[in-house]
Design a protein around this motif. Sequence first.
Motif, PDB file in Angstrom:
ATOM      1  N   VAL A   1      90.179 -25.463 113.416  1.00  0.00           N
ATOM      2  CA  VAL A   1      90.496 -26.397 112.338  1.00  0.00           C
ATOM      3  C   VAL A   1      89.570 -26.165 111.143  1.00  0.00           C
ATOM      4  N   SER A   2      90.164 -26.136 109.966  1.00  0.00           N
ATOM      5  CA  SER A   2      89.403 -26.008 108.724  1.00  0.00           C
ATOM      6  C   SER A   2      89.835 -27.122 107.785  1.00  0.00           C
ATOM      7  N   ILE A   3      88.882 -27.938 107.350  1.00  0.00           N
ATOM      8  CA  ILE A   3      89.177 -29.027 106.413  1.00  0.00           C
ATOM      9  C   ILE A   3      88.400 -28.766 105.134  1.00  0.00           C
ATOM     10  N   ARG A   4      89.142 -28.622 104.040  1.00  0.00           N
ATOM     11  CA  ARG A   4      88.520 -28.312 102.760  1.00  0.00           C
ATOM     12  C   ARG A   4      89.003 -29.293 101.704  1.00  0.00           C
ATOM     13  N   VAL A   5      88.070 -29.829 100.963  1.00  0.00           N
ATOM     14  CA  VAL A   5      88.379 -30.836  99.951  1.00  0.00           C
ATOM     15  C   VAL A   5      88.614 -30.160  98.603  1.00  0.00           C
ATOM     16  N   VAL A   6      89.690 -30.569  97.938  1.00  0.00           N
ATOM     17  CA  VAL A   6      89.937 -30.138  96.566  1.00  0.00           C
ATOM     18  C   VAL A   6      89.370 -31.223  95.656  1.00  0.00           C
ATOM     19  N   PRO A   7      88.262 -30.958  94.969  1.00  0.00           N
ATOM     20  CA  PRO A   7      87.603 -32.008  94.180  1.00  0.00           C
ATOM     21  C   PRO A   7      88.424 -32.413  92.970  1.00  0.00           C
ATOM     22  N   SER A   8      88.268 -33.666  92.581  1.00  0.00           N
ATOM     23  CA  SER A   8      88.986 -34.165  91.411  1.00  0.00           C
ATOM     24  C   SER A   8      88.592 -33.411  90.155  1.00  0.00           C
TER      25      SER A   8
ATOM     26  N   ALA B   1      82.459 -30.940 104.161  1.00  0.00           N
ATOM     27  CA  ALA B   1      81.920 -31.851 105.175  1.00  0.00           C
ATOM     28  C   ALA B   1      80.832 -32.746 104.582  1.00  0.00           C
ATOM     29  N   ARG B   2      80.028 -32.199 103.703  1.00  0.00           N
ATOM     30  CA  ARG B   2      78.974 -32.995 103.071  1.00  0.00           C
ATOM     31  C   ARG B   2      79.558 -34.068 102.162  1.00  0.00           C
TER      32      ARG B   2
ATOM     33  N   TYR C   1      94.775 -24.431 112.088  1.00  0.00           N
ATOM     34  CA  TYR C   1      95.161 -25.518 111.189  1.00  0.00           C
ATOM     35  C   TYR C   1      94.203 -25.580 110.010  1.00  0.00           C
ATOM     36  N   VAL C   2      94.752 -25.485 108.812  1.00  0.00           N
ATOM     37  CA  VAL C   2      93.954 -25.562 107.588  1.00  0.00           C
ATOM     38  C   VAL C   2      94.475 -26.731 106.765  1.00  0.00           C
ATOM     39  N   ALA C   3      93.601 -27.673 106.477  1.00  0.00           N
ATOM     40  CA  ALA C   3      93.977 -28.837 105.672  1.00  0.00           C
ATOM     41  C   ALA C   3      93.227 -28.806 104.349  1.00  0.00           C
ATOM     42  N   PHE C   4      93.979 -28.827 103.266  1.00  0.00           N
ATOM     43  CA  PHE C   4      93.411 -29.017 101.936  1.00  0.00           C
ATOM     44  C   PHE C   4      93.657 -30.482 101.577  1.00  0.00           C
ATOM     45  N   VAL C   5      92.578 -31.208 101.388  1.00  0.00           N
ATOM     46  CA  VAL C   5      92.670 -32.652 101.164  1.00  0.00           C
ATOM     47  C   VAL C   5      92.127 -32.974  99.781  1.00  0.00           C
ATOM     48  N   GLY C   6      92.919 -33.681  98.992  1.00  0.00           N
ATOM     49  CA  GLY C   6      92.447 -34.079  97.674  1.00  0.00           C
ATOM     50  C   GLY C   6      91.330 -35.106  97.767  1.00  0.00           C
ATOM     51  N   GLU C   7      90.350 -35.006  96.881  1.00  0.00           N
ATOM     52  CA  GLU C   7      89.244 -35.962  96.890  1.00  0.00           C
ATOM     53  C   GLU C   7      89.758 -37.391  96.750  1.00  0.00           C
ATOM     54  N   SER C   8      90.837 -37.576  96.012  1.00  0.00           N
ATOM     55  CA  SER C   8      91.412 -38.916  95.838  1.00  0.00           C
ATOM     56  C   SER C   8      91.817 -39.528  97.169  1.00  0.00           C
ATOM     57  N   ALA C   9      92.275 -38.698  98.107  1.00  0.00           N
ATOM     58  CA  ALA C   9      92.672 -39.212  99.413  1.00  0.00           C
ATOM     59  C   ALA C   9      91.481 -39.798 100.161  1.00  0.00           C
ATOM     60  N   LEU C  10      90.299 -39.231  99.938  1.00  0.00           N
ATOM     61  CA  LEU C  10      89.092 -39.728 100.601  1.00  0.00           C
ATOM     62  C   LEU C  10      88.621 -41.048 100.010  1.00  0.00           C
ATOM     63  N   ARG C  11      88.886 -41.251  98.733  1.00  0.00           N
ATOM     64  CA  ARG C  11      88.367 -42.421  98.025  1.00  0.00           C
ATOM     65  C   ARG C  11      89.369 -43.577  97.936  1.00  0.00           C
ATOM     66  N   THR C  12      90.626 -43.319  98.247  1.00  0.00           N
ATOM     67  CA  THR C  12      91.642 -44.366  98.158  1.00  0.00           C
ATOM     68  C   THR C  12      91.570 -45.265  99.381  1.00  0.00           C
TER      69      THR C  12
ATOM     70  N   ALA D   1      93.066 -22.402  98.126  1.00  0.00           N
ATOM     71  CA  ALA D   1      91.873 -21.843  98.768  1.00  0.00           C
ATOM     72  C   ALA D   1      90.836 -21.413  97.734  1.00  0.00           C
ATOM     73  N   GLY D   2      91.313 -21.120  96.526  1.00  0.00           N
ATOM     74  CA  GLY D   2      90.397 -20.704  95.469  1.00  0.00           C
ATOM     75  C   GLY D   2      89.767 -21.847  94.708  1.00  0.00           C
ATOM     76  N   VAL D   3      90.354 -23.043  94.764  1.00  0.00           N
ATOM     77  CA  VAL D   3      89.800 -24.182  94.018  1.00  0.00           C
ATOM     78  C   VAL D   3      89.139 -25.221  94.929  1.00  0.00           C
ATOM     79  N   ALA D   4      89.383 -25.135  96.237  1.00  0.00           N
ATOM     80  CA  ALA D   4      88.804 -26.105  97.164  1.00  0.00           C
ATOM     81  C   ALA D   4      87.336 -25.785  97.450  1.00  0.00           C
ATOM     82  N   LEU D   5      86.599 -26.800  97.833  1.00  0.00           N
ATOM     83  CA  LEU D   5      85.230 -26.610  98.298  1.00  0.00           C
ATOM     84  C   LEU D   5      85.256 -25.869  99.625  1.00  0.00           C
ATOM     85  N   GLY D   6      84.174 -25.202  99.957  1.00  0.00           N
ATOM     86  CA  GLY D   6      84.061 -24.566 101.265  1.00  0.00           C
ATOM     87  C   GLY D   6      83.967 -25.617 102.362  1.00  0.00           C
TER      88      GLY D   6
END
Length: 287
Positions: free
Chosen positions: A198-205, A267-268, A163-174, A257-262
């Motif tokens: 499981v891999s969770i990677r944030v796509v920064p704003s 996690a940080r 399972y690989v989740a790309f999560v927008g930074e906005s989702a974390l802050r909303t 995968a190319g624009v998301a954080l590792g």
Amino acid sequence: MPRKAPGAKAKGLGAQLRVCRENAGLNLRQAAEAVDWDKSTLSRLETGKRNFTVEEVAHLLGVYRVRGALREELLAIARTIDEPGWWDQGLQGLPKESAILAEYESQADRITDWAPLLIPGLLQTMDYSRAWLLSVGADPATVELLLTARLRRQQILHGDVRYVAFVGESALRTPVGDAATSARQLATLREVGKRRNVSIRVVPSAAGPHRGQLGSFLAMEFASAPPVVLVELLRSSVFMDEDKQTGPYLATAAHLAGVALGETESARLIARIQARWSSHDGTEDLA
């Protein structure tokens, strides 16, 4: 006893048999003639609009010259086509789309989730889910049913699915619910992200323009069947399984995968935003 209506398993098996037919160099008319069926019957089988019998699958596999492990795998699916999953038992009133999604997820080898504005459903805590459903006007009488279904769906993450989740930074802050709800949700993201599958990677704003901005989607890939992509609309969901439909979404996943954080950087960032939610008094700007 009548056979149950075709579900995701029938649709998946039909898609696999379509690939077998194409690999055999037969078009729909030629294959239908070879098994002495109407062309429309074979078409309905391949598109999951009609269930299969084991005998029908065996007949098709013979015509397509499918042998060995693949033949046994497809016959095994046909034998269990009517066996119910949890989505068929004890959850009366569960929306059809939810049941279909649960069945697909149960068979997938890899799931890629792109959620730019909301924490993905497979990662949501029950408090977060409840708060969001009620905030968008869901019928309170059905919310607990939906939450039960979501909790059961989440059990697949304890298995072998990748399972690989790309999560927008906005989702974390909303904010969804109160600050404590948001803090617990991000703590859960960090914990689930430690699982080996499981891999969770944030796509920064600050990532700038990218293809994922066109909207969220869920892509499910299978060992021996074409991928399926789910796109949710306001009042319904669309499942796609043709290459020309799913290809752009899989390409978008590769682009993300190319624009998301590792994973470590993600996690940080999640930990930092979680800490701010934990200390949030309702007036601090989290932007």
